[in-house]
Design an enzyme around this catalytic site. Structure first.
Site, PDB file in Angstrom:
ATOM      1  N   LYS A  34       0.864  -1.195   0.000  1.00 64.05           N
ATOM      2  CA  LYS A  34       0.000   0.000   0.000  1.00 64.05           C
ATOM      3  C   LYS A  34       0.894   1.237   0.000  1.00 64.05           C
ATOM      4  O   LYS A  34       1.467   1.615   1.014  1.00 64.05           O
ATOM      5  CB  LYS A  34      -0.910   0.062   1.228  1.00 64.05           C
ATOM      6  CG  LYS A  34      -1.933   1.190   1.073  1.00 64.05           C
ATOM      7  CD  LYS A  34      -2.339   1.845   2.376  1.00 64.05           C
ATOM      8  CE  LYS A  34      -1.633   3.111   2.726  1.00 64.05           C
ATOM      9  NZ  LYS A  34      -1.801   4.269   1.865  1.00 64.05           N
ATOM     10  N   GLU A  46       9.871   2.768  10.704  1.00 67.53           N
ATOM     11  CA  GLU A  46      10.817   3.868  10.487  1.00 67.53           C
ATOM     12  C   GLU A  46      10.014   5.144  10.604  1.00 67.53           C
ATOM     13  O   GLU A  46       9.207   5.461   9.724  1.00 67.53           O
ATOM     14  CB  GLU A  46      11.453   3.771   9.094  1.00 67.53           C
ATOM     15  CG  GLU A  46      12.465   2.661   8.946  1.00 67.53           C
ATOM     16  CD  GLU A  46      13.621   2.772   9.910  1.00 67.53           C
ATOM     17  OE1 GLU A  46      13.896   3.892  10.408  1.00 67.53           O
ATOM     18  OE2 GLU A  46      14.241   1.737  10.200  1.00 67.53           O
ATOM     19  N   CYS A  85      12.656  12.273   6.434  1.00 68.71           N
ATOM     20  CA  CYS A  85      12.768  11.990   7.878  1.00 68.71           C
ATOM     21  C   CYS A  85      14.185  12.239   8.340  1.00 68.71           C
ATOM     22  O   CYS A  85      14.439  12.356   9.530  1.00 68.71           O
ATOM     23  CB  CYS A  85      12.262  10.605   8.250  1.00 68.71           C
ATOM     24  SG  CYS A  85      12.668   9.330   7.127  1.00 68.71           S
ATOM     25  N   GLU A 119       8.533  17.269  14.890  1.00 72.22           N
ATOM     26  CA  GLU A 119       8.870  17.129  13.474  1.00 72.22           C
ATOM     27  C   GLU A 119       7.925  18.008  12.654  1.00 72.22           C
ATOM     28  O   GLU A 119       6.711  17.941  12.814  1.00 72.22           O
ATOM     29  CB  GLU A 119       8.722  15.673  13.053  1.00 72.22           C
ATOM     30  CG  GLU A 119       9.136  15.448  11.605  1.00 72.22           C
ATOM     31  CD  GLU A 119       9.180  13.983  11.216  1.00 72.22           C
ATOM     32  OE1 GLU A 119       8.195  13.269  11.463  1.00 72.22           O
ATOM     33  OE2 GLU A 119      10.210  13.549  10.656  1.00 72.22           O
TER      34      GLU A 119
HETATM   35  C1  UN1 Z   1      13.585   9.411   4.353  1.00 73.12           C
HETATM   36  O1  UN1 Z   1      13.744  10.607   4.543  1.00 73.12           O
HETATM   37  O2  UN1 Z   1      12.528   8.866   4.681  1.00 73.12           O
HETATM   38  O3  UN1 Z   1      19.346   9.591   3.659  1.00 73.12           O
HETATM   39  C2  UN1 Z   1      14.602   8.564   3.695  1.00 73.12           C
HETATM   40  C3  UN1 Z   1      18.506  10.118   2.951  1.00 73.12           C
HETATM   41  C4  UN1 Z   1      17.844   9.317   1.857  1.00 73.12           C
HETATM   42  C5  UN1 Z   1      16.727   8.521   2.432  1.00 73.12           C
HETATM   43  C6  UN1 Z   1      15.780   9.336   3.234  1.00 73.12           C
HETATM   44  N1  UN1 Z   1      18.810   8.464   1.217  1.00 73.12           N
HETATM   45  O4  UN1 Z   1      18.182  11.294   3.099  1.00 73.12           O
END
Ligand code: UN1
Length: 497
Positions: A175, A250, A284, A385
């Site tokens: 999904k 995550e 993230c 965040e």
């Molecule tokens: C994310 O922000 O969910 O290290 C992943 C990084 C990318 C992956 C980010 N290669 O910013």
């Protein structure tokens, strides 16, 4: 004509059972419809899980090196389609082409890594305590994997999960985020073209409340891998507890970059601009806090503001654009609210802070790259965040205090320190509480073959990426082979004095 997209379930492209659909629009130009997608529900998920369960019975028996060969083809097809995939992704989620190309490349890297892993998937052989007996532990598939992914890395993050899951012999119910269903559909097409059998990959489009919950709550889904907010992650964890299914989460971050007084300030500035405003701050791993040593604080802010003002907002397909839009109206509003909260709490906007006007920006969810100074550790903009182009700057007197500020958050994904002093760098490596730390590099830019994930409320202890993700997607089976021809009793026969 915008395309009408479908689910892929049990080897067929199908509409949602309900017949309902939803629209996907370009966040840089809301007049542009990318496509319509099935608004699915529990009944569609049930069918997909049934198909994945049935397919697992044959897929689990395909030798891992052969599964790896398919993964190599997946990588080859992605290489051939890279530019087209990047353009599609920019249209549906807004980040600039250089970045969407990088996103596809991360998927390619993950495919080739998985191809190699097909000839490894190492187990262990261990001496037995008894003679004429062999002990070993090997990796086995788990079953049906529910994959729930976000919109900010519409290709890379699904590949981080789906490729190792398939390579380990699991089958998939996928999904994707409802803001990026087109890229996800392309990924499914690629898997099929490369030879993944029907039923092993199923995609069900729709919202989290309907499709996501149905996957997580399904008793026949053995494991769930989710990337998204901490709030949703906690709900998933609670829901999954009723069947004790394995869950990898995550989640959020509040990543900080420290700049010490001995740092190369030019380098630290380049890293910061990339970390804070790349992907419009919607990673993230984005740098959302900057911790500046007091000796260079004013100078660095001056350098920073000068550069941030020059960042050009716009359509990510244009080569002149540095920063694309927020993903949607809701996200733009969240960013605007946080800016108001920051002002109310006493932080000072040094640049940005508004919804920009200007040609080419009229029909997109843009927000000006924003820098706050005078941010205190207790401010909400230093703690929560935001997931947008907003940077909170805090001042520090020492390395110890800087690390203390950096650690003062419920999250712990990525972190960064700029310093020319090797002792300070290694102290930070030791004391920073985060899953990832960069020395003299920004908080973003994780490589596909390294463990990826965070501590505290960023996750639940699993890692994606590299060799570590294979631990999540496989189960250990312990095998004892006794070739002595007699009954040998462990713990007893060797110690039977
Ligand atoms: C994310 O922000 O969910 O290290 C992943 C990084 C990318 C992956 C980010 N290669 O910013």
């Amino acid at each position: 004509m915008p395309k009408k997209f479908q689910n892929f379930i049990a080897g067929k492209w199908v509409d949602a059972r309900s017949g309902k659909t939803f629209e996907n629009r370009n966040p840089a130009n809301w007049d542009e419809l990318v496509g319509t997608f099935p608004k699915s529900g529990k009944e569609d998920v049930d069918e997909a899980v049934r198909a994945a369960r049935a397919a697992h019975e044959t897929w689990r028996l395909v030798p891992a090196p052969k599964r790896g060969d398919i993964m190599r083809k997946v990588g080859d097809v992605m290489v051939a389609r890279k530019e087209e995939l990047a353009r599609q992704m920019t249209r549906e989620m807004g980040k600039v082409l250089t970045e969407t190309r990088g996103d596809v490349q991360e998927g390619i890297d993950t495919a080739y890594y998985a191809a190699g892993e097909g000839r490894r998937l190492f187990g262990k052989t261990v001496p037995s305590e008894l003679p004429d007996k062999l002990n070993m532990a090997m990796r086995v598939p788990i079953g049906v994997a529910g994959i729930v992914t976000p919109w900010n890395f519409p290709m890379a993050i699904p590949t981080w999960k789906i490729f190792p899951a398939l390579l380990c012999g699991n089958t998939i119910v996928f999904k994707p985020a409802s803001d990026t269903p087109a890229t996800a559909t392309s990924l499914v097409e690629i898997l099929l073209e490369a030879g993944i059998p029907a039923g092993a990959i199923n995609i069900v489009h729709g919202g989290g409340a309907e499709v996501g919950n149905a996957i997580v709550g399904h008793p026949d889904v053995d494991l769930v891998s989710f990337t998204g907010s901490t709030e949703v992650g906690k709900k998933i964890s609670a829901m999954a507890a009723s069947t004790l299914k394995r869950v990898s989460l995550e989640l959020g971050g509040k990543n900080a970059q420290i700049v010490m007084d001995d740092a190369d300030l030019g380098l630290a500035l380049e890293g910061l601009l990339w970390g804070a405003f790349g992907t419009t701050g919607q990673r993230c791993t984005a740098t959302s806090r900057l911790i500046l040593h007091e000796k260079i604080h004013d100078k660095f802010i001056g350098m920073l503001v000068d550069r941030v003002k020059k960042l050009r907002l716009g359509d990510g397909l244009l080569p002149t654009t540095d920063v694309g839009p927020c993903i949607n109206q809701g996200q733009q509003e969240t960013v605007k609210n946080y800016v108001e909260i920051g002002v109310q709490e006493g932080a000072r906007i040094v640049t940005g802070g508004d919804i920009p006007r200007g040609s080419g920006l009229e029909k997109g969810w843009f927000f000006s790259p924003t820098v706050f100074e005078n941010v205190k550790p207790e401010h909400r903009i230093a703690k929560e965040e935001i997931f947008g182009p907003v940077l909170s700057v805090l001042k520090t007197k020492s390395l110890d205090e800087a690390i203390h500020i950096l650690n003062d958050t419920i999250y712990g994904l990525s972190s960064s320190i700029y310093t020319a002093d090797v002792n300070r760098a290694f102290r930070a490596v030791r004391d920073v509480k985060a899953g990832i730390i960069y020395i003299n590099a920004p908080t973003i830019g994780a490589e596909a073959h390294m463990p990826f994930g965070g501590v505290k409320q960023t996750g639940n202890g699993h890692r994606e990426g590299g060799w570590t993700v294979y631990d999540f997607f496989s189960e250990w089976k312990t095998v004892y082979v006794d070739y002595s021809g007699g009954l040998q009793r462990a713990q007893i026969d060797n110690y039977n004095e």
